[in-house]
Design an enzyme around this catalytic site. Sequence first.
Site, PDB file in Angstrom:
ATOM      1  N   GLY A  11      -8.018   4.687  -5.366  1.00 58.15           N
ATOM      2  CA  GLY A  11      -7.255   5.891  -5.063  1.00 58.15           C
ATOM      3  C   GLY A  11      -7.881   7.086  -5.740  1.00 58.15           C
ATOM      4  N   CYS A  12      -7.057   8.044  -6.074  1.00 60.01           N
ATOM      5  CA  CYS A  12      -7.516   9.282  -6.699  1.00 60.01           C
ATOM      6  C   CYS A  12      -8.147   8.983  -8.056  1.00 60.01           C
ATOM      7  CB  CYS A  12      -6.336  10.225  -6.870  1.00 60.01           C
ATOM      8  SG  CYS A  12      -6.739  11.729  -7.753  1.00 60.01           S
ATOM      9  N   PHE A  13      -9.330   9.513  -8.295  1.00 58.01           N
ATOM     10  CA  PHE A  13     -10.004   9.225  -9.566  1.00 58.01           C
ATOM     11  C   PHE A  13      -9.277   9.805 -10.762  1.00 58.01           C
ATOM     12  CE2 PHE A  13     -13.550  12.359  -8.013  1.00 58.01           C
ATOM     13  CZ  PHE A  13     -12.730  13.469  -8.149  1.00 58.01           C
TER      14      PHE A  13
END
Length: 176
Positions: A11-13
């Site tokens: 997902g989002c880093f």
Amino acid sequence: MATETATLGGGCFWCLEAVYQELKGVVSVESGYAGGAVPSPRYEDVCEGTTGHAEVVRVVFDTDKISYRDILEVFFTIHDPTTLNRQGNDIGTQYRSVIYYHDETQRDTAQHVIAEMANVWDAPIVTELAPAPEFFKAEAYHQNYFRQNPMQGYCAYIIAPKVAKFRKMHADRLAG
């Protein structure tokens, strides 16, 4: 100090970075991009889904304090490895669940952990397992994002609860 590197996408880093920065034995965490075909990708292009890159973190850790297996066990508790190209409202191949291994030992460990985690999740694990491609460090404003922007909407409503869940589940693994 003996170190090893893990490259993970889930997902989002920003979410992964925020958690791994709090993990005992982690030396550094960098947000970036890996697994695509475009050299030197930019955030805007990765977000469009046109480069093939995943948002990833590169985690350097002290092997005397934490193992690669431990890094992966945390990984499987901080994102949903059963949703293809999606984490919550973040949708696209750039948000895929992926483990990029740096050697055959990491690959073997990852295969074992994935097999063990299959018994934990109710749906099949779709985490990609592939050799580590070139890593491109994300733009400077993405580094330490949660720490620098805790009140930003995404941070307050998405990342903060993930960090709180991590702290509760892994209290014994928190850096001092």
